[in-house]
Scaffold this motif. Structure first.
Motif, PDB file in Angstrom:
ATOM      1  N   VAL A  14       5.874 -18.075   5.310  1.00  0.00           N
ATOM      2  CA  VAL A  14       7.246 -17.169   5.577  1.00  0.00           C
ATOM      3  C   VAL A  14       7.555 -19.327   6.249  1.00  0.00           C
ATOM      4  CG1 VAL A  14       8.418 -16.665   8.121  1.00  0.00           C
ATOM      5  CG2 VAL A  14       6.865 -15.516   6.829  1.00  0.00           C
ATOM      6  N   ALA A  15       9.242 -19.393   5.908  1.00  0.00           N
ATOM      7  CA  ALA A  15       9.435 -21.057   6.250  1.00  0.00           C
ATOM      8  C   ALA A  15      10.758 -20.569   7.002  1.00  0.00           C
ATOM      9  CB  ALA A  15       9.764 -21.320   5.348  1.00  0.00           C
ATOM     10  N   PHE A  16      10.436 -20.832   8.076  1.00  0.00           N
ATOM     11  CA  PHE A  16      12.056 -21.447   9.077  1.00  0.00           C
ATOM     12  C   PHE A  16      12.792 -22.719   9.222  1.00  0.00           C
ATOM     13  CE2 PHE A  16       8.867 -18.406  10.888  1.00  0.00           C
ATOM     14  CZ  PHE A  16       9.740 -17.641  11.703  1.00  0.00           C
ATOM     15  N   PRO A  17      14.132 -22.177   8.549  1.00  0.00           N
ATOM     16  CA  PRO A  17      14.799 -23.836   9.351  1.00  0.00           C
ATOM     17  C   PRO A  17      14.781 -24.327  10.462  1.00  0.00           C
ATOM     18  CG  PRO A  17      15.886 -21.557   8.935  1.00  0.00           C
ATOM     19  CD  PRO A  17      14.826 -21.306   9.090  1.00  0.00           C
ATOM     20  N   LYS A  59       5.311  -9.914  12.315  1.00  0.00           N
ATOM     21  CA  LYS A  59       7.244  -9.551  12.202  1.00  0.00           C
ATOM     22  C   LYS A  59       7.338  -9.665  10.358  1.00  0.00           C
ATOM     23  CE  LYS A  59       8.973 -11.957  15.915  1.00  0.00           C
ATOM     24  NZ  LYS A  59       8.552 -12.141  16.629  1.00  0.00           N
ATOM     25  N   ILE A  64      10.700  -7.139   9.872  1.00  0.00           N
ATOM     26  CA  ILE A  64      11.759  -8.206  10.188  1.00  0.00           C
ATOM     27  C   ILE A  64      11.874  -9.378   9.647  1.00  0.00           C
ATOM     28  CG2 ILE A  64      11.838  -9.408  12.012  1.00  0.00           C
ATOM     29  CD1 ILE A  64      10.356  -6.702  13.191  1.00  0.00           C
ATOM     30  N   LEU A  65      11.173  -9.985   9.833  1.00  0.00           N
ATOM     31  CA  LEU A  65      11.093 -11.045   8.625  1.00  0.00           C
ATOM     32  C   LEU A  65      10.696 -10.939   6.829  1.00  0.00           C
ATOM     33  CD1 LEU A  65       9.687 -13.522  10.951  1.00  0.00           C
ATOM     34  CD2 LEU A  65      12.009 -13.487  10.620  1.00  0.00           C
ATOM     35  N   LYS A  66      10.922 -11.645   5.921  1.00  0.00           N
ATOM     36  CA  LYS A  66      10.830 -11.610   4.414  1.00  0.00           C
ATOM     37  C   LYS A  66      10.401 -12.300   4.310  1.00  0.00           C
ATOM     38  CE  LYS A  66      13.586 -11.310   0.685  1.00  0.00           C
ATOM     39  NZ  LYS A  66      14.724 -11.925  -0.023  1.00  0.00           N
ATOM     40  N   ASP A  68       8.815 -15.784   2.039  1.00  0.00           N
ATOM     41  CA  ASP A  68       9.676 -16.858   1.283  1.00  0.00           C
ATOM     42  C   ASP A  68       9.236 -17.062   0.160  1.00  0.00           C
ATOM     43  OD1 ASP A  68      12.155 -17.536   3.136  1.00  0.00           O
ATOM     44  OD2 ASP A  68      10.944 -17.827   4.512  1.00  0.00           O
ATOM     45  N   MET A  81       6.464  -2.410  15.153  1.00  0.00           N
ATOM     46  CA  MET A  81       5.410  -3.330  16.382  1.00  0.00           C
ATOM     47  C   MET A  81       5.309  -2.269  18.063  1.00  0.00           C
ATOM     48  SD  MET A  81       6.061  -7.087  16.765  1.00  0.00           S
ATOM     49  CE  MET A  81       7.615  -7.641  16.242  1.00  0.00           C
TER      50      MET A  81
END
Lengths: 246, 255
Positions: A14-17, A59, A64-66, A68, A81
């Motif tokens: 999972v990457a966050f900008p 998450k 909630i998060l996909k 990447d 949760m």
């Protein structure tokens, strides 16, 4: 022990900008390569130090998060949760907040209404249930939040080190309720940095370190390996620092 | 979760927000009436008392017809614009379709507007503007405006997390639009050559249509209303796709 695998992660990252923008900058990888299975009815422990990516992982499991990178296969199960005080509005009374929280967690109004008595009894609020939540003590609010969360019945429960809220008595009661959940046939994923917690409550465990799966299998082996590494922390501070708290 | 559940969530969340808002003030629900009356009073004082813009004395109904519906539009957009940001904590704990957040704001403001609209109609009747046959067009106009508000609020809410600066632009843009929508003057005063451009502003077209119905007893310009409806539906659909596409990006970029 012929459990079906109900959720599978394969090489999930999972990457966050680094900056909220439509432009694509160099992302930050909070998870890099995580793979494991969640099997029906088991209690799976996820163990790892702060910043290993455990919360991000929950998450992803909760949808909630996909991811990447890599894939997540969920064969149609409702994963949530165990969130305390989800969506609470302090100016409203306990009843309205329990209703709101319950609906947010996926129950219908009728279902929450049917569970009201149990929620109020478990939270030990008595007549306070008709008072605004803003007038509650922190312990009372936590108890109400916990009581509602316990009544919301997803197929897979994700728990992020929330054992123990309120005073000592209620802590014992909530810990017992969670243990009850864990010992039942419910599928539970429990996240902790504490090897003892995981060893006490789980059958299998996954160890995540530096955003990568280090080991998975029987809880004794995984917890043992984690303790060994804890004695001599890896990386000598060479890691790129703690990922942002999400 | 089935779709019906999200409807239940939308209704209860709106109810809870309204109740929580009301309980924060002494006069609670009375503010639904007082606040818009104060808002309108400001314009009344400035334009009728100070500038003597009243003319035949029918300026007040004329002004109120424009102001009430403008406030519905303006209030919803301003409030809805940053709703993903204000709900980010919720968004990180449970998965919800993100379009639910602006929808709650729209419903919230529409409930408040309903009270104001009823007051306005009562006021107009007292003033001597009795309902006529063309009142049949009123529900259509209200529906079209709701569609317009949905389209604008959804798009602003969808884009704001990527472009936080949007808020400043929109705040001033709405003020400009307030003066360009013919709230203080009639569309008849616009030179014929500029009228097509003037009615490109959907709120100008709608306010003109409301006045036709409520004050002049005439049918509105259906071409204008039709274009607003068509554009709004297209806008809502586009925003819906946008939300779906960026659904799980929002929890990452909102900090």
């Amino acid at each position: 022990m012929a459990h079906n695998c109900i959720i599978r992660l394969e090489g999930v990252g999972v990457a966050f900008p680094r900056q909220a923008s439509l432009r694509r900058g160099e992302p930050f990888w909070a998870l890099e390569n995580v793979s494991f299975d969640v099997r029906e009815g088991e209690t799976l422990g996820v163990i790892g130090r702060n910043g290993a990516g455990k919360t991000t992982l929950l998450k992803v499991l909760a949808g909630i998060l996909k991811p990447d990178r890599g894939i997540l296969i969920n064969t149609g199960h409702r994963v949530a949760m165990l969130s305390l005080q989800l969506g609470f509005l302090p100016n409203l009374d306990g009843r309205d907040n329990a209703m709101l929280s319950g609906i947010l967690m996926g129950l219908t109004r009728a279902q929450v209404r049917a569970r009201f008595d149990r929620i109020i009894e478990f939270a030990e609020l008595g007549d306070f249930i008709d008072e605004p939540v803003a007038t509650y003590s922190a312990g009372m609010r936590a108890r109400l939040g916990f009581a509602v969360a316990l009544e919301c019945n997803p197929d897979v429960v994700l728990i992020d080190e929330v054992l123990g809220v309120g005073d000592a008595d209620f802590r014992a009661k909530s810990a017992a309720a969670i243990e009850g959940l864990i010992r039942s046939n419910k599928t539970v994923v429990l996240v902790s940095h504490n090897a003892d917690t995981i060893e006490n409550l789980c059958e299998r465990a996954v160890w995540i370190e530096q955003r990568v799966t280090q080991a998975q299998g029987a809880v004794a082996e995984v917890a043992g390996a984690y303790r060994l590494s804890a004695a001599s922390p890896p990386g000598d501070g060479s890691g790129p620092g703690a990922p942002p708290k999400v | 979760m089935p779709r019906i559940h999200y409807l239940e969530l939308l209704l209860f969340k709106t109810y809870a927000d309204l109740k929580a808002e009301a309980s924060r003030t002494y006069l609670s629900f009375l503010w639904w009436v007082i606040e818009p009356v104060l808002f309108m009073l400001v314009f009344y004082v400035v334009f009728d008392l100070l500038f003597k813009r009243g003319g035949g004395g029918d300026f007040i109904p004329f002004l109120l017809c424009g102001l009430t519906v403008w406030k519905w539009f303006d209030g919803t957009l301003r409030m809805g614009m940053s709703c993903l940001r204000t709900n980010v904590a919720l968004m990180r704990q449970v998965w919800l379709p993100k379009i639910l957040f602006p929808s709650t704001i729209i419903l919230n403001n529409t409930a408040k507007f309903a009270v104001v609209q009823i007051l306005l109609l009562g006021f107009l009747w007292l003033y001597g503007y009795l309902p006529t046959r063309v009142y049949l067009a009123l529900p259509v106009l209200l529906l079209v405006q709701l569609l317009l508000i949905m389209a604008c609020t959804y798009w602003l809410a969808a884009l704001e997390p990527f472009l936080p600066d949007l808020r400043l632009i929109v705040n001033n843009g709405l003020t400009l639009m307030l003066f360009l929508s013919g709230i203080f003057y009639s569309a008849d005063r616009i030179p014929e050559a500029y009228k097509p451009y003037y009615f490109l502003n959907p709120m100008a077209a709608l306010i003109d249509a409301y006045r036709d119905v409520l004050l002049d007893g005439a049918w509105p310009n259906w071409t204008h209303v039709g274009w607003v409806a068509f554009g709004s539906i297209a806008g809502i659909y586009g925003a819906y796709i946008f939300f779906r596409h960026f659904d799980r990006i929002y929890p990452k970029i909102l900090l």
